[in-house]
Design a protein around this motif. Structure first.
Motif, PDB file in Angstrom:
ATOM      1  N   ILE A  23      31.316   8.136  28.322  1.00  9.96           N
ATOM      2  CA  ILE A  23      32.268   8.693  27.375  1.00  9.96           C
ATOM      3  C   ILE A  23      33.655   8.750  28.002  1.00  9.96           C
ATOM      4  O   ILE A  23      33.816   8.630  29.213  1.00  9.96           O
ATOM      5  N   GLY A  24      34.654   8.929  27.161  1.00  6.22           N
ATOM      6  CA  GLY A  24      36.041   8.985  27.622  1.00  6.22           C
ATOM      7  C   GLY A  24      36.973   8.668  26.475  1.00  6.22           C
ATOM      8  O   GLY A  24      36.566   8.084  25.475  1.00  6.22           O
ATOM      9  N   GLY A  25      38.216   9.063  26.614  1.00  4.03           N
ATOM     10  CA  GLY A  25      39.206   8.818  25.569  1.00  4.03           C
ATOM     11  C   GLY A  25      39.549   7.348  25.445  1.00  4.03           C
ATOM     12  O   GLY A  25      39.081   6.509  26.224  1.00  4.03           O
ATOM     13  N   SER A  26      40.374   7.041  24.455  1.00  2.92           N
ATOM     14  CA  SER A  26      40.828   5.669  24.244  1.00  2.92           C
ATOM     15  C   SER A  26      41.600   5.190  25.472  1.00  2.92           C
ATOM     16  O   SER A  26      42.441   5.912  26.004  1.00  2.92           O
ATOM     17  N   GLY A  27      41.256   4.000  25.960  1.00  4.53           N
ATOM     18  CA  GLY A  27      41.941   3.454  27.133  1.00  4.53           C
ATOM     19  C   GLY A  27      41.415   3.969  28.457  1.00  4.53           C
ATOM     20  O   GLY A  27      42.030   3.756  29.506  1.00  4.53           O
ATOM     21  N   SER A  28      40.256   4.633  28.437  1.00  6.10           N
ATOM     22  CA  SER A  28      39.705   5.190  29.681  1.00  6.10           C
ATOM     23  C   SER A  28      38.960   4.150  30.515  1.00  6.10           C
ATOM     24  O   SER A  28      38.648   4.391  31.681  1.00  6.10           O
ATOM     25  N   GLY A  29      38.647   2.988  29.894  1.00  5.23           N
ATOM     26  CA  GLY A  29      37.976   1.926  30.635  1.00  5.23           C
ATOM     27  C   GLY A  29      36.514   1.712  30.272  1.00  5.23           C
ATOM     28  O   GLY A  29      35.818   0.912  30.895  1.00  5.23           O
ATOM     29  N   LYS A  30      36.052   2.405  29.231  1.00  6.69           N
ATOM     30  CA  LYS A  30      34.628   2.338  28.849  1.00  6.69           C
ATOM     31  C   LYS A  30      34.195   0.918  28.491  1.00  6.69           C
ATOM     32  O   LYS A  30      33.216   0.392  29.031  1.00  6.69           O
ATOM     33  N   SER A  31      34.910   0.316  27.547  1.00 11.61           N
ATOM     34  CA  SER A  31      34.532  -1.025  27.083  1.00 11.61           C
ATOM     35  C   SER A  31      34.712  -2.073  28.183  1.00 11.61           C
ATOM     36  O   SER A  31      33.920  -3.006  28.301  1.00 11.61           O
ATOM     37  N   THR A  32      35.740  -1.891  29.008  1.00  8.34           N
ATOM     38  CA  THR A  32      35.948  -2.824  30.129  1.00  8.34           C
ATOM     39  C   THR A  32      34.759  -2.778  31.082  1.00  8.34           C
ATOM     40  O   THR A  32      34.276  -3.816  31.552  1.00  8.34           O
ATOM     41  N   LEU A  33      34.264  -1.575  31.353  1.00  8.51           N
ATOM     42  CA  LEU A  33      33.105  -1.423  32.232  1.00  8.51           C
ATOM     43  C   LEU A  33      31.892  -2.166  31.676  1.00  8.51           C
ATOM     44  O   LEU A  33      31.233  -2.936  32.388  1.00  8.51           O
ATOM     45  N   ILE A  34      31.614  -1.959  30.389  1.00  4.51           N
ATOM     46  CA  ILE A  34      30.476  -2.633  29.746  1.00  4.51           C
ATOM     47  C   ILE A  34      30.664  -4.150  29.789  1.00  4.51           C
ATOM     48  O   ILE A  34      29.736  -4.899  30.114  1.00  4.51           O
ATOM     49  N   LYS A  35      31.876  -4.610  29.474  1.00  6.43           N
ATOM     50  CA  LYS A  35      32.155  -6.054  29.455  1.00  6.43           C
ATOM     51  C   LYS A  35      31.980  -6.693  30.827  1.00  6.43           C
ATOM     52  O   LYS A  35      31.542  -7.840  30.940  1.00  6.43           O
ATOM     53  N   MET A  36      32.292  -5.957  31.883  1.00 13.96           N
ATOM     54  CA  MET A  36      32.086  -6.495  33.228  1.00 13.96           C
ATOM     55  C   MET A  36      30.598  -6.596  33.558  1.00 13.96           C
ATOM     56  O   MET A  36      30.178  -7.503  34.271  1.00 13.96           O
ATOM     57  N   LEU A  37      29.801  -5.692  33.005  1.00 15.88           N
ATOM     58  CA  LEU A  37      28.365  -5.717  33.278  1.00 15.88           C
ATOM     59  C   LEU A  37      27.676  -6.923  32.649  1.00 15.88           C
ATOM     60  O   LEU A  37      26.698  -7.428  33.190  1.00 15.88           O
ATOM     61  N   TYR A  38      28.177  -7.387  31.478  1.00 12.58           N
ATOM     62  CA  TYR A  38      27.572  -8.604  30.918  1.00 12.58           C
ATOM     63  C   TYR A  38      28.461  -9.837  31.116  1.00 12.58           C
ATOM     64  O   TYR A  38      28.263 -10.880  30.501  1.00 12.58           O
ATOM     65  N   ARG A  39      29.440  -9.695  31.999  1.00 11.98           N
ATOM     66  CA  ARG A  39      30.305 -10.782  32.452  1.00 11.98           C
ATOM     67  C   ARG A  39      31.155 -11.408  31.350  1.00 11.98           C
ATOM     68  O   ARG A  39      31.467 -12.590  31.380  1.00 11.98           O
ATOM     69  N   GLU A  40      31.554 -10.571  30.394  1.00 16.74           N
ATOM     70  CA  GLU A  40      32.599 -10.961  29.454  1.00 16.74           C
ATOM     71  C   GLU A  40      33.942 -10.932  30.204  1.00 16.74           C
ATOM     72  O   GLU A  40      34.840 -11.719  29.934  1.00 16.74           O
ATOM     73  N   GLU A  41      34.034  -9.986  31.134  1.00 21.41           N
ATOM     74  CA  GLU A  41      35.196  -9.863  32.005  1.00 21.41           C
ATOM     75  C   GLU A  41      34.728  -9.877  33.466  1.00 21.41           C
ATOM     76  O   GLU A  41      33.628  -9.431  33.772  1.00 21.41           O
ATOM     77  N   LYS A  42      35.594 -10.386  34.347  1.00 19.91           N
ATOM     78  CA  LYS A  42      35.302 -10.380  35.784  1.00 19.91           C
ATOM     79  C   LYS A  42      36.166  -9.319  36.460  1.00 19.91           C
ATOM     80  O   LYS A  42      37.323  -9.133  36.082  1.00 19.91           O
ATOM     81  N   PRO A  43      35.612  -8.627  37.458  1.00 24.93           N
ATOM     82  CA  PRO A  43      36.440  -7.652  38.165  1.00 24.93           C
ATOM     83  C   PRO A  43      37.534  -8.344  38.979  1.00 24.93           C
ATOM     84  O   PRO A  43      37.340  -9.475  39.436  1.00 24.93           O
ATOM     85  N   THR A  44      38.664  -7.676  39.147  1.00 21.48           N
ATOM     86  CA  THR A  44      39.736  -8.212  39.986  1.00 21.48           C
ATOM     87  C   THR A  44      39.317  -8.161  41.451  1.00 21.48           C
ATOM     88  O   THR A  44      39.578  -9.070  42.220  1.00 21.48           O
ATOM     89  N   LYS A  45      38.643  -7.061  41.796  1.00 18.07           N
ATOM     90  CA  LYS A  45      38.035  -6.989  43.129  1.00 18.07           C
ATOM     91  C   LYS A  45      36.845  -6.032  43.088  1.00 18.07           C
ATOM     92  O   LYS A  45      36.685  -5.260  42.143  1.00 18.07           O
ATOM     93  N   GLY A  46      36.003  -6.117  44.110  1.00 19.36           N
ATOM     94  CA  GLY A  46      34.823  -5.270  44.184  1.00 19.36           C
ATOM     95  C   GLY A  46      33.545  -6.037  43.876  1.00 19.36           C
ATOM     96  O   GLY A  46      33.583  -7.220  43.543  1.00 19.36           O
ATOM     97  N   GLN A  47      32.428  -5.344  43.989  1.00 17.94           N
ATOM     98  CA  GLN A  47      31.113  -5.948  43.804  1.00 17.94           C
ATOM     99  C   GLN A  47      30.375  -5.294  42.641  1.00 17.94           C
ATOM    100  O   GLN A  47      30.404  -4.074  42.490  1.00 17.94           O
ATOM    101  N   ILE A  48      29.710  -6.131  41.833  1.00 17.39           N
ATOM    102  CA  ILE A  48      28.866  -5.644  40.740  1.00 17.39           C
ATOM    103  C   ILE A  48      27.517  -6.329  40.845  1.00 17.39           C
ATOM    104  O   ILE A  48      27.430  -7.562  40.831  1.00 17.39           O
ATOM    105  N   ALA A  49      26.467  -5.541  40.964  1.00 18.67           N
ATOM    106  CA  ALA A  49      25.106  -6.089  41.005  1.00 18.67           C
ATOM    107  C   ALA A  49      24.314  -5.539  39.825  1.00 18.67           C
ATOM    108  O   ALA A  49      24.306  -4.330  39.577  1.00 18.67           O
ATOM    109  N   VAL A  50      23.674  -6.436  39.081  1.00 21.03           N
ATOM    110  CA  VAL A  50      22.812  -6.053  37.961  1.00 21.03           C
ATOM    111  C   VAL A  50      21.453  -6.729  38.173  1.00 21.03           C
ATOM    112  O   VAL A  50      21.362  -7.954  38.169  1.00 21.03           O
ATOM    113  N   GLY A  51      20.436  -5.898  38.390  1.00 21.98           N
ATOM    114  CA  GLY A  51      19.103  -6.454  38.607  1.00 21.98           C
ATOM    115  C   GLY A  51      19.044  -7.451  39.747  1.00 21.98           C
ATOM    116  O   GLY A  51      18.338  -8.452  39.686  1.00 21.98           O
TER     117      GLY A  51
END
Length: 232
Positions: free
Chosen positions: A36-64
């Protein structure tokens, strides 16, 4: 055991807006988590990075066990097979029956016809729509259409279900019906569920893990939480 792990993840868009700042997060297998979070808090961006609609600028993401951040575009299908996605709009194909809409997710991965029938009927049974197999989307209510979308998302037995405002178009009664379906999937199938929502009543009634994002940072993470003021 963690199904999802983010380490020092930052996402900055080309227009200079930073949606996620140095985020660290672990989600255990079998969890049900509200984001949860207000508009522009990064919620949808987080979800999109998890299914690789978006790529992170830096850092590591592991799913399964898959390194999502480093995944080549040609290999994204390997990630998508591990997860199901449910959106606010149902995204059903209007000229296909309910059965065909759910089966479509199996056609994409080349499933055998015999296996397809068993799994499609089982998925529709899970969401309570086994008697609607011959109907078309426009013959169903909004709540029923969202249940079809959930059946399509779980038909390939994903380990992870990502839900981006799945009750956003529904009234409170239909919203709670959807939540009961998702809760049942989580409990009986062991499917890990991450759900972005603005619905205060749902979060407060469900008493699940709650992660609050504010300006791209996690400001609260509670095992059995409520809808916190930071999310407004």
């Amino acid at each position: 055991m963690d199904l999802i792990r983010l380490k020092n993840v930052t996402k900055q868009y080309k227009n200079g807006v930073t949606a996620i700042y140095d985020l660290n997060l672990s989600i255990k297998k079998g969890s049900f988590v509200f984001i949860i979070g207000g508009s522009g808090s990064g919620k949808s961006t987080l979800i999109k990075m998890l299914y690789r609609e978006e790529k992170p600028t830096k850092g590591q993401i592991a799913v399964g066990g898959l390194n999502v951040a480093k995944l080549r575009n040609s290999k994204v299908y390997k990630l998508r097979r591990k997860l199901g996605i449910v959106f606010q709009d149902y995204r059903l194909l209007p000229k296909l029956t309910i059965y065909e809409n759910v089966a479509f997710a199996m056609d994409v991965i080349g499933a055998k016809k015999s296996e397809r029938r068993i799994k499609v009927l089982k998925a529709l049974e899970v969401v309570g729509l086994k008697d609607k197999v011959h109907n078309y989307p426009d013959q169903l209510s909004g709540g029923e259409q969202q249940r079809v979308a959930i059946a399509r998302a779980i038909v390939n037995d994903p380990k992870l279900l990502l839900c981006d405002e799945p009750t956003g178009n529904l009234d409170p009664e239909k919203s709670m019906e959807i939540m009961k379906v998702l809760d049942n999937i989580n409990k009986t199938r062991g499917t890990t569920i991450l759900m972005v929502t603005h619905d205060k009543d749902i979060v407060n009634k469900m008493k699940k893990q709650v992660i609050v994002l504010k300006e791209g940072r996690i400001v609260k993470n509670k095992e059995k939480g409520i809808y916190y003021d930071e999310a407004i």
